[in-house]
Design an enzyme around this catalytic site. Structure first.
Site, PDB file in Angstrom:
ATOM      1  N   LYS A 103       0.858  -1.192   0.000  1.00 46.39           N
ATOM      2  CA  LYS A 103       0.000   0.000   0.000  1.00 46.39           C
ATOM      3  C   LYS A 103       0.884   1.227   0.000  1.00 46.39           C
ATOM      4  O   LYS A 103       2.019   1.189   0.463  1.00 46.39           O
ATOM      5  CB  LYS A 103      -0.874   0.027   1.260  1.00 46.39           C
ATOM      6  N   GLY A 214     -20.266   7.224   3.101  1.00 47.13           N
ATOM      7  CA  GLY A 214     -19.278   7.346   2.026  1.00 47.13           C
ATOM      8  C   GLY A 214     -20.005   7.284   0.706  1.00 47.13           C
ATOM      9  O   GLY A 214     -20.671   6.292   0.399  1.00 47.13           O
ATOM     10  N   ASN A 217     -16.756   6.597  -5.088  1.00 47.32           N
ATOM     11  CA  ASN A 217     -16.894   5.589  -6.124  1.00 47.32           C
ATOM     12  C   ASN A 217     -17.582   4.315  -5.607  1.00 47.32           C
ATOM     13  O   ASN A 217     -18.580   3.861  -6.168  1.00 47.32           O
ATOM     14  CB  ASN A 217     -15.491   5.276  -6.662  1.00 47.32           C
TER      15      ASN A 217
HETATM   16  N1  GLU Z   1      -7.341   0.325  -3.068  1.00 46.01           N
HETATM   17  C1  GLU Z   1      -8.133  -0.814  -3.350  1.00 46.01           C
HETATM   18  C2  GLU Z   1      -8.190  -1.723  -2.133  1.00 46.01           C
HETATM   19  O1  GLU Z   1      -8.009  -1.295  -1.023  1.00 46.01           O
HETATM   20  C3  GLU Z   1      -7.715  -1.523  -4.626  1.00 46.01           C
HETATM   21  C4  GLU Z   1      -6.331  -2.052  -4.632  1.00 46.01           C
HETATM   22  C5  GLU Z   1      -5.872  -2.561  -5.982  1.00 46.01           C
HETATM   23  O2  GLU Z   1      -6.660  -2.557  -6.921  1.00 46.01           O
HETATM   24  O3  GLU Z   1      -4.705  -2.953  -6.061  1.00 46.01           O
HETATM   25  O4  GLU Z   1      -8.492  -2.875  -2.237  1.00 46.01           O
END
Ligand code: GLU
Length: 413
Positions: A103, A214, A217
């Site tokens: 992340k 929220g 999207n």
């Molecule tokens: N940010 C999204 C999550 O927390 C998607 C992560 C991704 O597609 O790699 O799952």
């Protein structure tokens, strides 16, 4: 949130009780493989340079390249990014896609940047990571307040560095540069499949009511899908405030989104509503509450006020471990983030596969591949929860950690 990582480790501890592994292996899961912390000097429109702080945590890559989004948020910090990268490790393993967990984040309020400043920051972020990311190393994606356009800038910067096309370096891109059809609605679509699977198990009313925190999207598209399937959207909140429908039919999310686009706030001119503060939306008298914003929304402070039978976690980390225990005791079914919102990363995986093949799928193909993954993952988690008499989060962790540890052992860690 400063305690996100310790919450994640508490969840690991709970699941560890149901797993029979050497303590060294579990210890290894308590810290990331690598963590980057960098400063990002950005040229601002007024000619000055402002420095932002950026992070990328590469938590575990036993099952495949690190995978996970990048968040631009004023409260993003290393602790939060570390927790989110751990949850990505679990999430990818729950749905069985061949990725590890990572992340990223930048401490910034992107709403205060111009388009040029945002581009400069995004490119600076990709440059700072350089060749530490890549289609077979670490594959970022969007997260809170990051967009397909930001992914395109980052990909472009990476391609300049390596001197060739490499769309598989990042997912959630615009369609014009190798994005996948269906990626924009994938998180919501996946959560909707999970909700439908759960509805069958617990015999949820066909017209069950939802309160959604929220309206980005994920929150919006889930509301839309649920509304079209006959659920009643009783309350909606975004970061500025919430609205509760006075009419029994609830809101049509499509009308609310149009109103928000035109007026900058929620409210539906066609429906009578009462305004509430955002946090209160989770305390509404509905069948299902959907935290779809940020971490730590259901805590010891408000857990006693939750009236819903189901918590559908579309956000990452919205329920604290202490609140989890109380909800389980009250027989509230918590559909955990690592399962519920895994549709996003699953379609990111499809995007990566399409990029590597240079062969693109229709939206129908994307969803026809997503649905069985979400449904079979839900079924596997459900069966473990029944067998071990644990909540769905613990069951998800048990399933995921088994898979991660198996890969770690196969590699001889
Ligand atoms: N940010 C999204 C999550 O927390 C998607 C992560 C991704 O597609 O790699 O799952």
């Amino acid at each position: 949130m400063s305690n996100a990582f310790s919450n994640a480790m508490k969840q690991l501890d709970v699941a560890a009780k149901y797993l029979d592994f050497e303590p060294e292996i579990l210890d290894k899961l308590r810290s990331p493989k690598r963590a980057f912390n960098f400063s990002l000097p950005v040229k601002m429109d007024n000619g000055t340079t402002k420095t932002f702080e950026g992070y990328r945590v590469q938590y575990n890559d036993a099952r495949g390249p690190f995978k996970g989004g990048i968040r631009f948020h004023p409260k993003a910090d290393m602790n939060e990014v570390k927790a989110l990268s751990f949850w990505m490790t679990i999430k990818c393993a729950v749905v069985g896609i061949p990725f590890g967990g990572g992340k990223g984040g930048v401490t910034v309020d992107p709403k205060k940047l111009s388009a040029t400043e945002l581009e400069n920051l995004s490119r600076a972020y990709a440059r700072a990571l350089g060749k530490n990311i890549g289609p077979y190393i670490d594959v970022p994606a969007p997260d809170v307040y990051t967009t397909p356009q930001i992914m395109a800038w980052m990909m472009d910067e990476y391609e300049k560095l390596v001197g060739c096309h490499a769309p598989g370096v990042i997912t959630g891109k615009p369609l014009s540069v190798g994005g996948s059809l269906g990626r924009d609605t994938a998180t919501a679509q996946g959560a909707f499949y999970v909700l439908q699977s759960l509805a069958k198990k617990i015999r949820l009313n066909k017209k069950a009511s939802l309160a959604i925190q929220g309206f980005g999207n994920a929150g919006y598209h889930l509301a839309r899908l649920a509304y079209d399937a006959g659920y009643v959207i009783k309350a909606i909140a975004d970061s500025r405030g919430g609205i509760v429908a006075l009419d029994a039919k609830g809101f049509d999310p499509k009308e609310v989104v149009v109103y928000k686009e035109n007026n900058g706030e929620l409210g539906s001119n066609k429906t009578k509503y009462k305004k509430i503060v955002s946090e209160k939306v989770l305390e509404e008298k509905v069948d299902v509450v959907v935290p779809a914003a940020l971490e730590n929304q259901i805590t010891l402070k408000n857990v006693g006020k939750i009236k819903a039978a189901v918590v559908l976690e579309v956000a990452n980390g919205p329920t604290t471990p202490e609140a989890d225990v109380k909800l389980f005791k009250k027989s509230v079914v918590v559909c955990p983030d690592v399962l519920t919102n895994a549709g996003g990363v699953t379609v990111s995986y499809f995007e990566w596969v399409q990029n590597l093949q240079g062969y693109y799928w229709t939206e129908k193909e994307v969803f026809s591949k997503l649905q069985p993954i979400m449904e079979s993952s839900f079924a596997a988690v459900w069966d473990i929860s029944q067998e071990k008499k644990v909540d769905l989060r613990t069951a998800s962790f048990v399933l995921a950690i088994k898979r991660v540890v198996e890969a770690m052992k196969a590699r001889g860690y």
